[in-house]
Design a protein around this motif. Structure first.
Motif, PDB file in Angstrom:
ATOM      1  N   ILE A  39       0.867  -1.179   0.000  1.00 24.81           N
ATOM      2  CA  ILE A  39       0.000   0.000   0.000  1.00 24.81           C
ATOM      3  C   ILE A  39       0.899   1.223   0.000  1.00 24.81           C
ATOM      4  O   ILE A  39       1.703   1.402   0.922  1.00 24.81           O
ATOM      5  CB  ILE A  39      -0.922   0.028   1.226  1.00 24.81           C
ATOM      6  N   THR A  40       0.774   2.041  -1.022  1.00 26.86           N
ATOM      7  CA  THR A  40       1.607   3.235  -1.149  1.00 26.86           C
ATOM      8  C   THR A  40       0.734   4.478  -1.071  1.00 26.86           C
ATOM      9  O   THR A  40      -0.284   4.575  -1.769  1.00 26.86           O
ATOM     10  CB  THR A  40       2.372   3.229  -2.484  1.00 26.86           C
ATOM     11  N   ALA A  41       1.148   5.400  -0.234  1.00 26.22           N
ATOM     12  CA  ALA A  41       0.457   6.691  -0.118  1.00 26.22           C
ATOM     13  C   ALA A  41       1.374   7.788  -0.609  1.00 26.22           C
ATOM     14  O   ALA A  41       2.559   7.829  -0.249  1.00 26.22           O
ATOM     15  CB  ALA A  41       0.051   6.950   1.328  1.00 26.22           C
ATOM     16  N   SER A  42       0.833   8.664  -1.443  1.00 27.56           N
ATOM     17  CA  SER A  42       1.570   9.841  -1.900  1.00 27.56           C
ATOM     18  C   SER A  42       1.044  11.063  -1.181  1.00 27.56           C
ATOM     19  O   SER A  42      -0.149  11.150  -0.876  1.00 27.56           O
ATOM     20  CB  SER A  42       1.426  10.009  -3.418  1.00 27.56           C
ATOM     21  N   ALA A  43       1.935  11.989  -0.897  1.00 27.69           N
ATOM     22  CA  ALA A  43       1.541  13.184  -0.156  1.00 27.69           C
ATOM     23  C   ALA A  43       0.477  13.970  -0.919  1.00 27.69           C
ATOM     24  O   ALA A  43       0.541  14.108  -2.149  1.00 27.69           O
ATOM     25  CB  ALA A  43       2.756  14.067   0.098  1.00 27.69           C
ATOM     26  N   ASN A  44      -0.520  14.442  -0.205  1.00 25.21           N
ATOM     27  CA  ASN A  44      -1.524  15.342  -0.770  1.00 25.21           C
ATOM     28  C   ASN A  44      -1.978  16.280   0.343  1.00 25.21           C
ATOM     29  O   ASN A  44      -1.389  16.305   1.435  1.00 25.21           O
ATOM     30  CB  ASN A  44      -2.689  14.572  -1.392  1.00 25.21           C
ATOM     31  N   GLU A  45      -3.000  17.048   0.096  1.00 21.57           N
ATOM     32  CA  GLU A  45      -3.438  18.042   1.083  1.00 21.57           C
ATOM     33  C   GLU A  45      -3.853  17.389   2.390  1.00 21.57           C
ATOM     34  O   GLU A  45      -3.593  17.922   3.475  1.00 21.57           O
ATOM     35  CB  GLU A  45      -4.606  18.846   0.503  1.00 21.57           C
ATOM     36  N   ALA A  46      -4.511  16.219   2.291  1.00 18.86           N
ATOM     37  CA  ALA A  46      -4.960  15.534   3.498  1.00 18.86           C
ATOM     38  C   ALA A  46      -3.821  14.834   4.216  1.00 18.86           C
ATOM     39  O   ALA A  46      -3.913  14.562   5.420  1.00 18.86           O
ATOM     40  CB  ALA A  46      -6.046  14.514   3.146  1.00 18.86           C
ATOM     41  N   LEU A  47      -2.729  14.545   3.491  1.00 22.52           N
ATOM     42  CA  LEU A  47      -1.591  13.826   4.059  1.00 22.52           C
ATOM     43  C   LEU A  47      -0.309  14.524   3.603  1.00 22.52           C
ATOM     44  O   LEU A  47       0.402  14.025   2.739  1.00 22.52           O
ATOM     45  CB  LEU A  47      -1.613  12.363   3.588  1.00 22.52           C
ATOM     46  N   PRO A  48       0.013  15.669   4.183  1.00 26.10           N
ATOM     47  CA  PRO A  48       1.196  16.417   3.733  1.00 26.10           C
ATOM     48  C   PRO A  48       2.486  15.622   3.869  1.00 26.10           C
ATOM     49  O   PRO A  48       3.388  15.760   3.044  1.00 26.10           O
ATOM     50  CB  PRO A  48       1.207  17.647   4.665  1.00 26.10           C
ATOM     51  N   ASP A  49       2.578  14.804   4.886  1.00 28.83           N
ATOM     52  CA  ASP A  49       3.742  13.942   5.082  1.00 28.83           C
ATOM     53  C   ASP A  49       3.302  12.506   4.882  1.00 28.83           C
ATOM     54  O   ASP A  49       2.554  11.949   5.693  1.00 28.83           O
ATOM     55  CB  ASP A  49       4.313  14.136   6.490  1.00 28.83           C
ATOM     56  N   ALA A  50       3.744  11.876   3.793  1.00 27.59           N
ATOM     57  CA  ALA A  50       3.281  10.530   3.456  1.00 27.59           C
ATOM     58  C   ALA A  50       3.644   9.496   4.514  1.00 27.59           C
ATOM     59  O   ALA A  50       2.978   8.467   4.630  1.00 27.59           O
ATOM     60  CB  ALA A  50       3.846  10.099   2.099  1.00 27.59           C
ATOM     61  N   THR A  51       4.690   9.763   5.310  1.00 25.10           N
ATOM     62  CA  THR A  51       5.062   8.794   6.340  1.00 25.10           C
ATOM     63  C   THR A  51       4.009   8.689   7.443  1.00 25.10           C
ATOM     64  O   THR A  51       4.058   7.764   8.265  1.00 25.10           O
ATOM     65  CB  THR A  51       6.419   9.153   6.974  1.00 25.10           C
ATOM     66  N   ASP A  52       3.048   9.624   7.448  1.00 27.88           N
ATOM     67  CA  ASP A  52       1.948   9.498   8.399  1.00 27.88           C
ATOM     68  C   ASP A  52       1.078   8.286   8.095  1.00 27.88           C
ATOM     69  O   ASP A  52       0.179   7.950   8.883  1.00 27.88           O
ATOM     70  CB  ASP A  52       1.087  10.765   8.382  1.00 27.88           C
ATOM     71  N   LEU A  53       1.343   7.635   6.975  1.00 26.65           N
ATOM     72  CA  LEU A  53       0.686   6.361   6.704  1.00 26.65           C
ATOM     73  C   LEU A  53       0.928   5.394   7.864  1.00 26.65           C
ATOM     74  O   LEU A  53       0.072   4.559   8.177  1.00 26.65           O
ATOM     75  CB  LEU A  53       1.224   5.756   5.397  1.00 26.65           C
ATOM     76  N   GLY A  54       2.087   5.503   8.502  1.00 26.63           N
ATOM     77  CA  GLY A  54       2.376   4.656   9.654  1.00 26.63           C
ATOM     78  C   GLY A  54       1.399   4.880  10.797  1.00 26.63           C
ATOM     79  O   GLY A  54       1.004   3.932  11.482  1.00 26.63           O
ATOM     80  N   TYR A  55       1.013   6.146  11.028  1.00 29.27           N
ATOM     81  CA  TYR A  55       0.000   6.427  12.055  1.00 29.27           C
ATOM     82  C   TYR A  55      -1.332   5.781  11.690  1.00 29.27           C
ATOM     83  O   TYR A  55      -2.017   5.208  12.539  1.00 29.27           O
ATOM     84  CB  TYR A  55      -0.196   7.934  12.209  1.00 29.27           C
ATOM     85  N   LEU A  56      -1.714   5.897  10.418  1.00 33.58           N
ATOM     86  CA  LEU A  56      -3.016   5.401   9.985  1.00 33.58           C
ATOM     87  C   LEU A  56      -3.093   3.876  10.060  1.00 33.58           C
ATOM     88  O   LEU A  56      -4.144   3.310  10.351  1.00 33.58           O
ATOM     89  CB  LEU A  56      -3.311   5.873   8.564  1.00 33.58           C
ATOM     90  N   LEU A  57      -1.971   3.212   9.769  1.00 31.79           N
ATOM     91  CA  LEU A  57      -1.935   1.752   9.836  1.00 31.79           C
ATOM     92  C   LEU A  57      -1.560   1.251  11.226  1.00 31.79           C
ATOM     93  O   LEU A  57      -1.610   0.040  11.479  1.00 31.79           O
ATOM     94  CB  LEU A  57      -0.932   1.204   8.818  1.00 31.79           C
TER      95      LEU A  57
END
Length: 514
Positions: free
Chosen positions: A5-23
């Protein structure tokens, strides 16, 4: 088995590494988890502000799948197993399917529910996501993957994998390399995968029981009911178990009713139209080849506050919850302990009544047997504590006929029911409820047609396609006064919902006291 699962930075997720928080899995370390089928590893091949990738690797232990299950190989091993060697030697450890879906559900359970206390805005917002599954069985070809994922907002790339790259003349296998790209909420993406990976495979590694209906409906909330392939998805997910498929489709039919209009007025209905539920039988039969109760916390009319500021906007709860709270409050005020929910439908009010122990006997009555089955499943009747279960009874009956089983109750409720009855049949309903059953108190709610303009409905348009009529405030008052006078009741008419100086409240409420 591998899924990324890859997340790219956007307005809702300025820092893509916050994917770790979400998972709820830290990008800075590798983690391993034991599951019934083996070991799950979660690692991050890349973790940068612009782009972050989480990889879930399931290391399957084929022996663990069947250890301690003597004689169960034919049912519990991978499809096609003969209960002996095929339990241990098959393609399950290599191709994504139900094994991976179960692992995903266990390791990312909180993310599947859409919860993230540290990054709630990102959890609730659409993210730019890319999902890859290098090898997944696709019984139906690449076109099936397109049919399943594209309606959910994904751009689908399903590349057929050859049987042998050295011998292209042998053709393609039944496996594809799947790549999905889209802008969706992370929880939605995970639920799509949780449901659809086994559907692509058209197989499950475990025996399907009744609780699979609840899992499917829960994971499919918000998207499965309106999916054009919901029949195929339901049938495959539940391994063509006819009774389970029928129950799931019943619940999805009710959800479609609730979401039928662009406005949110359809979720006010309690009764389930008979033809809508009966349609499930036809859908199921045509697709078959030769499965949430209201809690006490839900029953409140208090507004909820959005934001952290003291003067943040107060948002009222949905009209459906306001109505249930108003009905329960009227029953408490009347001192009722035994209550009839007439036209109970899927059991929205029943759950609230059971949550209040002052109601010692609760009976739900509906003309549709299928609707009662849905109510039983939504209330989790099979798992209900015995003391609670003993307070509840479900009865199939027509409200326009006298039924001795409905007599002797403190109170009866007709919540969003009368408008589903053809006007010529209203005197029969009146005679059956107020004349024969004759409870001490009767609570009636019905839409206020004058309010429909606030929903943007054109004159003559009703809130629900099954409504036979909708009354103005004057018309409801006239009917209520007539019923009270004919049967020896006094009636008080009020309303539920936001009060408007011009059109009143969206729901009309009448309390009849004998």
């Amino acid at each position: 088995m591998l899924l990324t699962i890859t997340a790219s930075a956007n307005e809702a997720l300025p820092d893509a590494t916050d994917l770790g928080y979400l998972l709820h899995k830290h990008p800075g370390r590798a983690q391993s988890f034991g599951v019934a089928s083996g070991t799950v590893h979660v690692v991050y091949p890349e973790a940068a502000a612009a782009r972050c990738t989480a990889a879930l690797v399931l290391e399957v232990d084929p022996v663990a799948l069947v250890r301690g299950r003597p004689g169960s190989g034919r049912r519990r091993s991978a499809p096609g197993g003969d209960g002996t060697l095929a339990q241990y030697v098959n393609d399950r450890p290599y191709a994504a399917g139900s094994l991976l879906a179960v692992a995903l559900g266990q390791v990312f359970r909180t993310a599947l529910a859409g919860r993230c206390d540290l990054r709630p805005d990102a959890a609730a917002a659409p993210l730019v996501l890319e999902v890859t599954v290098p090898v997944v069985p696709c019984r139906g070809g690449a076109d099936l993957a397109e049919r399943l994922f594209a309606p959910l907002g994904w751009t689908v790339e399903a590349r057929p994998l050859p049987l042998d790259e050295e011998f292209p003349e042998w053709g393609d296998s039944r496996y594809v390399a799947l790549r999905l790209t889209g802008t969706v909420r992370l929880a939605e993406a995970l639920n799509h995968l949780y449901v659809l990976l086994p559907v692509l495979d058209d197989a499950k590694h475990y025996w399907v029981a009744a609780d699979e209906v609840d899992k499917l409906v829960r994971a499919g909330t918000g998207w499965l009911a309106t999916h054009p392939e919901r029949g195929l998805i339901t049938r495959r997910y539940l391994r063509r178990r006819h009774a389970f498929v029928r129950t799931a489709l019943q619940q999805l039919a009710i959800e479609r009713l609730a979401d039928a209009d662009d406005t949110d007025v359809d979720d006010v209905d309690n009764a389930v139209p008979v033809e809508e539920v009966a349609e499930v039988e036809e859908v199921t039969a045509s697709e078959e080849p030769a499965a949430e109760a209201v809690t006490p916390e839900d029953v409140t009319t208090e507004a909820v506050t959005t934001g952290d500021a003291p003067d943040a906007e107060r948002v009222p709860p949905p009209l459906a919850k306001q109505r249930i709270a108003a009905v329960v409050d009227a029953l408490r005020t009347a001192g009722a302990s035994s209550v009839l929910d007439l036209g109970c439908g899927e059991g929205a009010l029943l759950g609230a009544l059971l949550a209040d122990r002052s109601f010692t006997r609760v009976v739900g009555a509906d003309v549709s047997y299928l609707a009662l089955q849905v109510a039983a499943r939504r209330l989790r009747l099979d798992r209900m504590p015995e003391r609670t279960r003993d307070r509840l009874e479900l009865v199939q009956t027509a409200l326009t006929y006298r039924d001795a089983r409905l007599a002797g109750f403190d109170a009866a409720v007709l919540m969003e029911v009368v408008e589903h009855v053809d006007p010529p049949r209203l005197p029969a309903l009146e005679a059956a409820v107020f004349g024969a059953a004759r409870p001490r108190t009767v609570v009636v709610t019905t839409p206020n047609v004058e309010w429909n303009v606030r929903y943007g409905l054109e004159p003559g348009h009703l809130r629900h396609r099954d409504h036979r009529f909708e009354w103005t405030r004057e018309e409801f008052r006239h009917w209520a006064d007539g019923v009270a006078q004919r049967h020896g009741y006094a009636v008080t008419v009020t309303g539920v919902g936001q009060d408007d100086e011009e059109v009143g409240r969206p729901t009309q409420l009448g309390v009849f006291a004998r």
